[in-house]
Enzyme design. Sequence first.
Site, PDB file in Angstrom:
ATOM      1  N   SER A  65       0.778  -1.326   0.058  1.00  0.00           N
ATOM      2  CA  SER A  65      -0.092  -0.169  -0.070  1.00  0.00           C
ATOM      3  C   SER A  65       0.780   1.008   0.002  1.00  0.00           C
ATOM      4  O   SER A  65       1.827   1.306  -0.820  1.00  0.00           O
ATOM      5  CB  SER A  65      -1.040  -0.086   1.215  1.00  0.00           C
ATOM      6  OG  SER A  65      -2.177   1.171   1.078  1.00  0.00           O
ATOM      7  N   ASP A 117      -0.523   1.268  -4.696  1.00  0.00           N
ATOM      8  CA  ASP A 117      -1.682   0.431  -5.403  1.00  0.00           C
ATOM      9  C   ASP A 117      -3.063   0.872  -5.666  1.00  0.00           C
ATOM     10  O   ASP A 117      -3.957   0.134  -6.066  1.00  0.00           O
ATOM     11  CB  ASP A 117      -1.805  -0.870  -4.413  1.00  0.00           C
ATOM     12  CG  ASP A 117      -2.341  -0.447  -3.166  1.00  0.00           C
ATOM     13  OD1 ASP A 117      -2.184   0.576  -2.781  1.00  0.00           O
ATOM     14  OD2 ASP A 117      -3.320  -1.409  -2.576  1.00  0.00           O
TER      15      ASP A 117
END
Length: 574
Positions: free
Chosen positions: A144, A302
């Site tokens: 992330s 992402d």
Amino acid sequence: MTWKTEWTKWSNHSELPSDLQKQMNNMTKSEREEAFYKQLEFGTGGMRGELGPGPNRMNIYTVRKVTAGLAAYIEENGTEAKKRGVVIAYDSRHGSAKFALEAAKTLGSYGIKSYVFQELRPTPELSFAVRYLRSYAGIMITASHNPAEYNGYKVYGEGGAQLPPAAADMIVKHMNEIENELLLKVKDERELLSQNLVSYIGENLDKVYLDYIKGLQLNKEGIKTSLHIVYTPLHGTGQTLVPHALQNAGFQHITIVDEQKNSDPNFSTVSSPNPEEAHAFQLAIQYGKEKGADLLLATDPDADRLGVAVKNNSGEYVLLTGNQTGALLLHYMLSQKQEKGILADNSVMLKTIVTSELGRAIAEDYGVQTVDTLTGFKYIAEKIDEYKRKGTKTFQFGYEESYGYLIGDFVRDKDAVQAAVMVAEAASYYQQQKMTLYDGLLELYENYGYYKESLTFFTLKGKDGAQQIDRIVNRFREHPPAEIAGTAVEKIEDYQSRKRTNLLTAQQERMDLPSSNVLKFWLQDGSWFAIRPSGTEPKVKFYFGVRQGTNRKSEKRLKEVETNVINMVESIVY
């Protein structure tokens, strides 16, 4: 399991890649202990950790081990589950493409088919692909918005959401049955391709996903093509889809931050690729000033989180919080649907327990029910699935304070691609009213009250840090404060015991949510704070929320509550 035993096992492994062997040779004693004293934890959020050798680090062996656990779980669910296979996507981080291939090779060794994206793609498209291809599971290689030295591994179920606790526990059970991850054998990629156990996917899925997003628009004819947008993918996957999604929606003036458009695993232009932090917008703001842009957008590596910056009344760019963006999106969508007569009577909005109460006030104004979930978008996805199955409620919007939003339920995770398009549409709508998104936010505050929130955290690494985090949470659980900043604590919600206790009446009630190690304290004036240890990082997080009649009063009250609580925490830690 002791770190010395594991260290010796890895040191003696003859097939250890040279890069891992070199890193082991350069480790200090404390680094060795941290990397080898335990297995990298796999939970409902997957696993995430620093790159490097050792069972407590992200490397090809930890990836093989968790994938072997997933494969055993799929095998338990029969031949059909194996045939349906697993979709695999990855982001721009160090090792992501390699880890994705290792996962596919491991699954193939169990006779399980993989659909692997040929190039990096966003997490929400992985969730979409699992549903669209009717695969049995999905794997996303990502950490992330974490710093460059991290990577991670998320597992998605057949519904496109991250795994529920029971399924994650089964994978962990199978992982624990593997005595030595170094000895796991994987098949060759060419062999798997010839056996049709690996297929590569990409642009065809992109087109379908983007068409679904285009179908979310509420004012297709009302898009003002003069709206100028600056977008940065922060060196991540967003570049593959966000510009296309905006163009499909009718936006013509899109400037991409050139220095940040290409994938870069070092995220060299930012200290952290996190759109929640102001420094991530520095280049976008420069571009915005040069171009006179109306709207600045940023996605994390992402592309599941979206950051937004808009001009305030002084013409300066200000960053919206996740709570503010969520409130603006919610209000825009509900108002437009109500105006068009397409807002269902049984509508529901989903938010997490640490997300602003402003969303609840807006939803109530439109006759929409608000349902709270635990932190983590998988819980929002679970509720969407439940409502779909039962046909009891119509999902309208889901969001969390950490910059995650979901509009169309064809994805079952937060989706920055969807959100970017809808934020741009809302900005275009306000522009037609000769207003900015910032003006729209001030209007919400005037109508519903000045809700203010903040988040702070303590990073406490390693074994000692984990013990300190436990000590902090246990102190608040076992010896809760009677008052905060001069105001009595009225209610305590303990999500571990699933009990809500009213301290003023001594009444208790059960909360209909899964168990989680979170505490939330409500004060008599409506202010609140919550304590939550992170499931993926060595952090304990503190969330705060207040509501007052003016901006100044809210800011003052927020500071009072925050300072009082942090002083209490520091007395425990230091």
